[in-house]
Structure formats: structure tokens, C-alpha cells
Scaffold this motif. Structure first.
Motif, PDB file in Angstrom:
ATOM      1  N   ASN A  34      56.941  36.771  37.039  1.00 34.18           N
ATOM      2  CA  ASN A  34      56.793  35.367  37.519  1.00 34.18           C
ATOM      3  C   ASN A  34      57.457  33.908  37.067  1.00 34.18           C
ATOM      4  OD1 ASN A  34      54.313  34.591  35.966  1.00 34.18           O
ATOM      5  ND2 ASN A  34      52.904  35.906  37.437  1.00 34.18           N
ATOM      6  N   GLN A  35      57.181  32.560  37.986  1.00 36.13           N
ATOM      7  CA  GLN A  35      56.980  31.273  37.547  1.00 36.13           C
ATOM      8  C   GLN A  35      56.534  30.885  36.781  1.00 36.13           C
ATOM      9  OE1 GLN A  35      59.864  30.498  38.072  1.00 36.13           O
ATOM     10  NE2 GLN A  35      61.057  32.607  38.480  1.00 36.13           N
ATOM     11  N   GLN A  36      54.647  31.993  37.021  1.00 37.82           N
ATOM     12  CA  GLN A  36      53.873  30.907  36.903  1.00 37.82           C
ATOM     13  C   GLN A  36      53.432  31.548  35.357  1.00 37.82           C
ATOM     14  OE1 GLN A  36      51.098  33.108  38.763  1.00 37.82           O
ATOM     15  NE2 GLN A  36      51.905  31.981  40.743  1.00 37.82           N
ATOM     16  N   ASN A  37      52.849  30.790  34.337  1.00 34.74           N
ATOM     17  CA  ASN A  37      52.655  30.736  32.732  1.00 34.74           C
ATOM     18  C   ASN A  37      51.595  31.490  32.782  1.00 34.74           C
ATOM     19  OD1 ASN A  37      51.155  28.795  33.576  1.00 34.74           O
ATOM     20  ND2 ASN A  37      51.215  27.131  32.138  1.00 34.74           N
ATOM     21  N   HIS A  38      50.925  32.633  33.898  1.00 35.43           N
ATOM     22  CA  HIS A  38      49.887  33.282  33.397  1.00 35.43           C
ATOM     23  C   HIS A  38      50.191  34.551  34.267  1.00 35.43           C
ATOM     24  CE1 HIS A  38      48.664  32.721  37.363  1.00 35.43           C
ATOM     25  NE2 HIS A  38      48.491  31.533  36.729  1.00 35.43           N
ATOM     26  N   HIS A  39      49.583  35.303  33.586  1.00 37.75           N
ATOM     27  CA  HIS A  39      49.903  36.996  34.632  1.00 37.75           C
ATOM     28  C   HIS A  39      48.878  37.667  35.862  1.00 37.75           C
ATOM     29  CE1 HIS A  39      46.381  37.181  31.001  1.00 37.75           C
ATOM     30  NE2 HIS A  39      46.056  38.049  31.923  1.00 37.75           N
ATOM     31  N   ARG A  40      49.498  37.737  36.375  1.00 38.36           N
ATOM     32  CA  ARG A  40      48.363  38.356  37.082  1.00 38.36           C
ATOM     33  C   ARG A  40      47.932  39.852  37.515  1.00 38.36           C
ATOM     34  NH1 ARG A  40      50.470  35.662  42.190  1.00 38.36           N
ATOM     35  NH2 ARG A  40      52.734  36.517  42.041  1.00 38.36           N
ATOM     36  N   TYR A  41      47.784  40.028  37.863  1.00 34.20           N
ATOM     37  CA  TYR A  41      46.883  41.627  37.899  1.00 34.20           C
ATOM     38  C   TYR A  41      46.534  42.270  39.262  1.00 34.20           C
ATOM     39  CZ  TYR A  41      47.472  42.123  32.655  1.00 34.20           C
ATOM     40  OH  TYR A  41      47.806  42.006  31.343  1.00 34.20           O
ATOM     41  N   GLY A  42      47.517  43.891  39.641  1.00 35.00           N
ATOM     42  CA  GLY A  42      46.955  44.532  40.335  1.00 35.00           C
ATOM     43  C   GLY A  42      46.440  45.869  40.475  1.00 35.00           C
ATOM     44  N   LEU A  43      45.422  46.101  40.764  1.00 32.57           N
ATOM     45  CA  LEU A  43      44.742  47.886  40.260  1.00 32.57           C
ATOM     46  C   LEU A  43      45.453  48.342  41.952  1.00 32.57           C
ATOM     47  CD1 LEU A  43      41.500  46.744  38.556  1.00 32.57           C
ATOM     48  CD2 LEU A  43      44.365  47.072  37.506  1.00 32.57           C
ATOM     49  N   VAL A  44      45.628  49.756  40.923  1.00 34.86           N
ATOM     50  CA  VAL A  44      45.954  51.209  42.710  1.00 34.86           C
ATOM     51  C   VAL A  44      45.203  51.944  41.919  1.00 34.86           C
ATOM     52  CG1 VAL A  44      47.889  51.739  43.738  1.00 34.86           C
ATOM     53  CG2 VAL A  44      47.879  49.720  43.293  1.00 34.86           C
ATOM     54  N   VAL A  45      44.814  52.487  42.562  1.00 38.15           N
ATOM     55  CA  VAL A  45      44.109  54.183  42.731  1.00 38.15           C
ATOM     56  C   VAL A  45      44.185  54.826  43.960  1.00 38.15           C
ATOM     57  CG1 VAL A  45      42.237  55.332  41.333  1.00 38.15           C
ATOM     58  CG2 VAL A  45      42.060  53.387  40.359  1.00 38.15           C
ATOM     59  N   SER A  46      44.985  55.810  43.725  1.00 38.43           N
ATOM     60  CA  SER A  46      44.910  56.424  44.978  1.00 38.43           C
ATOM     61  C   SER A  46      44.619  57.590  45.334  1.00 38.43           C
ATOM     62  CB  SER A  46      46.687  56.813  44.967  1.00 38.43           C
ATOM     63  OG  SER A  46      46.580  57.928  44.103  1.00 38.43           O
ATOM     64  N   LYS A  47      44.110  57.938  46.741  1.00 34.81           N
ATOM     65  CA  LYS A  47      43.422  59.351  46.839  1.00 34.81           C
ATOM     66  C   LYS A  47      43.971  60.475  46.205  1.00 34.81           C
ATOM     67  CE  LYS A  47      41.144  57.207  51.204  1.00 34.81           C
ATOM     68  NZ  LYS A  47      41.812  57.334  52.756  1.00 34.81           N
ATOM     69  N   LYS A  48      45.320  60.607  46.044  1.00 35.62           N
ATOM     70  CA  LYS A  48      45.522  60.943  45.524  1.00 35.62           C
ATOM     71  C   LYS A  48      44.884  61.716  43.961  1.00 35.62           C
ATOM     72  CE  LYS A  48      50.491  61.480  47.224  1.00 35.62           C
ATOM     73  NZ  LYS A  48      51.283  61.397  47.834  1.00 35.62           N
ATOM     74  N   VAL A  49      45.131  60.417  43.287  1.00 39.14           N
ATOM     75  CA  VAL A  49      43.953  60.592  42.612  1.00 39.14           C
ATOM     76  C   VAL A  49      42.568  61.564  42.572  1.00 39.14           C
ATOM     77  CG1 VAL A  49      43.532  58.903  40.448  1.00 39.14           C
ATOM     78  CG2 VAL A  49      45.441  59.088  41.049  1.00 39.14           C
ATOM     79  N   ALA A  50      41.818  60.304  42.956  1.00 42.15           N
ATOM     80  CA  ALA A  50      40.860  60.565  42.885  1.00 42.15           C
ATOM     81  C   ALA A  50      40.075  60.313  44.918  1.00 42.15           C
ATOM     82  CB  ALA A  50      39.396  59.516  42.566  1.00 42.15           C
TER      83      ALA A  50
END
Length: 114
Positions: A34-50
């Protein structure tokens, strides 16, 4: 430590379409610079997993807490979407923590910004 989040569908889609991934035993990380000086996080837990939302929410809570406490292994300049590969419970906490630390360390080594 402030945890910057990916929130919009377009942000997640752009990370997925970049198609750069790191795999661990429990998780895998989709990354995109990304063009920023920090990180960004997203989380994905699908219905296939749980199937149950309670279990998916537990996994997301655990991952958010682990990311918050992993301040020393942050990945600056990247958008990171963490996806759960297989369901985990309370007794798997140490293994998931190790897996996340290894993933973040590999991302940091690959990062030109760090």
C-alpha cells in the motif's frame, strides 16, 4: 499499538486480486503493498472452516488479539488479509500464535519498506 483495519469490500478484493500469498499451517496471508507507512489488516474466517458464527467470531477475536500483541513483528507498507485454513479452539492457541508469528516474520523479510 493501533491496529489499522481493512473495512471495505473493495479493499479486500484488491488484496485478493493481487495474488501474493504466504501459507502457514493454520493461516494464510494475502498481501499487497500500500502507499501508507503503516500496515492494514483484514480477517476472513469462512463458513467452510467453521459453520457456527460463535466459532468464527472466536477465531477472529483471537487473531485480532494476537495481531495487537505482535507489535514487534509488524509489516509496514502492506495490506494483509489473514484467512483461517482450518478451525482452531482454545487448546490450539499456542500453535496458532506460532503460525502467525512465522507468517508475519516471513512478510517482514519480504517487505522492502521495513
Amino acid at each position: 499499538m493501533t491496529l489499522y483495519k481493512l473495512k471495505k469490500t473493495d479493499e479486500f478484493s484488491s488484496v485478493f486480486s493481487f495474488r501474493k500469498r504466504f501459507y502457514g499451517e493454520w493461516l494464510f496471508a494475502n498481501i499487497m503493498p500500500n502507499q501508507q507507512n503503516h500496515h492494514r489488516y483484514g480477517l476472513v474466517v469462512s463458513k467452510k472452516v467453521a459453520k457456527l458464527a460463535v466459532r468464527r467470531n472466536y477465531m477472529k477475536r483471537v487473531l485480532r488479539e494476537l495481531l495487537r500483541t505482535q507489535a514487534s513483528v509488524t509489516v509496514n507498507g502492506y495490506d494483509v488479509v489473514l484467512q483461517v485454513r482450518k478451525a482452531f479452539r482454545h487448546n490450539d492457541f499456542q500453535a496458532v500464535q506460532r503460525d502467525l508469528t512465522l507468517l508475519l516474520t516471513r512478510l517482514k523479510k519480504a517487505s522492502p519498506v521495513s
